[in-house]
Design a protein around this motif. Structure first.
Motif, short mmCIF file in Angstrom:
data_model
loop_
_atom_site.label_atom_id
_atom_site.label_comp_id
_atom_site.label_asym_id
_atom_site.label_seq_id
_atom_site.Cartn_x
_atom_site.Cartn_y
_atom_site.Cartn_z
N ARG A 357 40.85 88.94 0.11
CA ARG A 357 42.22 88.51 -0.17
C ARG A 357 43.22 89.62 0.09
N GLU A 358 42.88 90.83 -0.28
CA GLU A 358 43.80 91.95 -0.06
C GLU A 358 43.86 92.34 1.42
N ALA A 359 42.88 91.89 2.20
CA ALA A 359 42.89 92.14 3.65
C ALA A 359 43.59 91.02 4.41
N GLY A 360 44.15 90.05 3.68
CA GLY A 360 44.89 88.97 4.32
C GLY A 360 44.09 87.71 4.56
N GLY A 361 42.87 87.64 4.02
CA GLY A 361 42.04 86.47 4.21
C GLY A 361 42.19 85.46 3.09
N ILE A 362 41.44 84.37 3.20
CA ILE A 362 41.50 83.29 2.22
C ILE A 362 40.12 83.08 1.61
N VAL A 363 40.08 82.96 0.28
CA VAL A 363 38.86 82.62 -0.44
C VAL A 363 39.17 81.44 -1.34
N ASN A 364 38.27 80.47 -1.40
CA ASN A 364 38.51 79.30 -2.25
C ASN A 364 38.54 79.67 -3.73
N ASP A 365 39.09 78.80 -4.55
CA ASP A 365 39.17 79.02 -6.00
C ASP A 365 37.79 78.81 -6.60
N ILE A 366 37.23 79.87 -7.19
CA ILE A 366 35.88 79.77 -7.74
C ILE A 366 35.89 79.57 -9.26
N SER A 367 37.06 79.44 -9.86
CA SER A 367 37.16 79.38 -11.33
C SER A 367 36.48 78.16 -11.93
N LYS A 368 36.30 77.11 -11.14
CA LYS A 368 35.68 75.88 -11.67
C LYS A 368 34.16 75.96 -11.71
N ARG A 377 33.68 79.93 -0.12
CA ARG A 377 34.14 79.77 1.25
C ARG A 377 35.19 80.86 1.49
N ALA A 378 35.00 81.68 2.51
CA ALA A 378 35.91 82.79 2.78
C ALA A 378 36.05 83.00 4.27
N ALA A 379 37.27 83.26 4.71
CA ALA A 379 37.50 83.48 6.15
C ALA A 379 38.87 84.11 6.35
N SER A 380 39.12 84.50 7.59
CA SER A 380 40.46 84.97 7.94
C SER A 380 41.43 83.80 7.82
N SER A 381 42.68 84.12 7.60
CA SER A 381 43.68 83.07 7.41
C SER A 381 43.83 82.20 8.65
N ASP A 382 43.58 82.75 9.84
CA ASP A 382 43.75 81.99 11.08
C ASP A 382 42.62 81.01 11.33
N ILE A 383 41.49 81.21 10.69
CA ILE A 383 40.31 80.40 11.02
C ILE A 383 39.79 79.61 9.83
N TYR A 384 40.32 79.85 8.63
CA TYR A 384 39.78 79.25 7.41
C TYR A 384 39.70 77.73 7.49
N GLN A 385 40.79 77.07 7.83
CA GLN A 385 40.82 75.61 7.85
C GLN A 385 39.87 75.05 8.90
N LYS A 386 39.79 75.69 10.05
CA LYS A 386 38.88 75.24 11.10
C LYS A 386 37.43 75.37 10.64
N MET A 387 37.14 76.45 9.91
CA MET A 387 35.79 76.62 9.37
C MET A 387 35.48 75.53 8.36
N MET A 388 36.44 75.22 7.50
CA MET A 388 36.22 74.22 6.46
C MET A 388 35.93 72.85 7.05
N GLU A 389 36.53 72.54 8.18
CA GLU A 389 36.27 71.25 8.82
C GLU A 389 34.82 71.14 9.28
N LYS A 390 34.23 72.24 9.63
CA LYS A 390 32.81 72.25 10.04
C LYS A 390 31.87 72.20 8.85
N LEU A 391 32.40 72.50 7.67
CA LEU A 391 31.57 72.57 6.47
C LEU A 391 31.72 71.35 5.58
N ASP A 392 32.25 70.26 6.11
CA ASP A 392 32.54 69.10 5.27
C ASP A 392 31.30 68.51 4.61
#
Length: 394
Positions: A357-368, A377-392
């Motif tokens: 997160r401090e490097a500019g990436g995205i990590v899903n909310d794990i609090s639940k 699920r963690a990835a760079s901000s540019d690729i996160y959503q594209k990765m998530m589509e493959k992980l449906d």
């Protein structure tokens, strides 16, 4: 020829067909100074001084510094060679520019020491840095990191991990002697694991005696400050460790009021330290790092566990390294582009979450999720959503 007794070294000198053994005496001396043709040394016990011609030592003479302890070899009371310590500290004068996007220590660039010696260094080494050099090969060993502008908490974490890493490095060299007990599928606990965890607990407690702990081996250790928790995985990647694979790490995170504010991932074998603090960025060996800027999945590389690899490959370019902490560190430093894993423990990923997160990436909310059953699920901000589509379906 008769040989002097109690000598450390015997060497052969060949002349035509004759073989002659000569006894060499070795004595410790300290370097004093130089003139145009010679180097001068002094025996610290007898104050006896000796001089050796510069041609005998060659370019390595440039590594001599005031009072440096060396080993002089004598034959018939005449000094014939100088043995420097295996490692010396040197300062970088200049370096060539690193190739754009070059962030890993596997690609080296030319550099010149302040004594004029030319060497090769990793891309993160710059002019003015101090390094450790191998005097036998003139190879770079490591950079001397000066940790500036970090919090007291992170400084404590770094010192604790450095102390614990000495045990890991020593035991990793003696894998066959370790006693292991089965702890679960694909998961072994070693005496080293337990010993490293105890060192970390002891060192962190010295500085913050009321902070609580959540660790892999000991579980929850509640103290007076229940909302201030050290989260520790002493060796993430124990299977790699036990098989002699040099890919594992110490992972430490500090959570205050349910928020991770400090993170450290230390790879002791490669001498790589990844750290981050909330609102202060992510760093790899004191160099600011960010997630990758790739936006095409075909160009990206992702990591997961064996289950993720089996279910998702070849939808994504995949690796499975066996060390979640380093996988997350690699995402945060741009080596990998994304990471996903189901049913993982908090101590495996706590430090890596803040680092990404401090490097500019995205990590899903794990609090639940429960602490020992997290889907990350963690990835760079540019690729996160594209990765998530493959992980449906993962």
């Amino acid at each position: 020829k008769s040989l002097n007794k109690n000598t450390k070294l015997n060497e052969r000198f060949r002349s035509s067909e004759a073989v002659e053994k000569a006894s060499l005496e070795q004595t410790k001396f300290n370097y004093l100074y130089e003139d145009e043709d010679n180097y001068f040394f002094m025996n610290p016990k007898t104050f006896d001084q000796k001089e050796i011609r510069k041609t005998i030592i060659g370019e390595k003479g440039k590594l001599l510094t005031e009072n440096l302890e060396v080993l002089l070899s004598f034959h018939n009371e005449l000094p014939i060679s100088v043995e420097l310590p295996n490692q010396v500290k040197c300062k970088i004068e200049t370096t060539d520019a690193a190739i754009k996007g070059q962030t890993v220590s596997s690609s080296y660039k030319p550099a010149i020491l302040d004594n004029g010696i030319k060497i090769q260094v990793p891309p993160f080494v710059e002019g003015g840095d101090e390094i450790i050099l191998d005097t036998r090969t003139l190879d770079y060993i490591k950079k001397i990191w000066i940790m500036n502008s970090i919090s007291a908490n992170l400084n404590i974490m770094i010192k604790a991990s450095e102390k614990a890493s000495k045990v890991i490095i020593r035991d990793f060299g003696e894998i066959e002697n370790l006693q292991v007990s089965r702890k679960g599928p694909r998961d072994f606990v070693t005496k080293t694991d337990k010993r490293v965890e105890q060192i970390l607990i002891d060192e962190l407690s010295k500085a913050k005696k009321n902070f609580s702990f959540l660790t892999e081996e000991s579980g929850k250790i509640e103290k007076n400050d229940k909302d201030k928790v050290w989260i520790i995985d002493p060796i993430d990647g124990t299977t790699n460790f036990l098989h002699g694979i040099p890919h594992f790490a110490i992972s430490i995170a500090l959570k205050i009021d349910n928020e991770i504010i400090s993170a450290l991932i230390h790879d002791p074998i490669k001498n790589e330290i990844y750290f981050a603090e909330k609102n202060n960025g992510s760093f790899f060996n004191n160099q600011r790092v960010r997630v990758s800027k790739k936006n095409d999945l075909e160009d990206c590389l992702f990591s997961s566990d064996s289950e993720g690899l089996k279910l998702i490959f070849p939808l994504l370019n995949m690796r499975s390294s066996g060390c979640a902490a380093l996988d997350l560190a690699y995402v945060g430093s741009g080596r990998l582009d994304g990471y996903f894993h189901n049913n993982i423990n908090l101590w495996d990923i706590a430090a890596g979450i803040l680092f990404i997160r401090e490097a500019g990436g995205i990590v899903n909310d794990i609090s639940k999720f429960d602490d020992n059953n997290i889907n990350i699920r963690a990835a760079s901000s540019d690729i996160y959503q594209k990765m998530m589509e493959k992980l449906d379906k993962f």
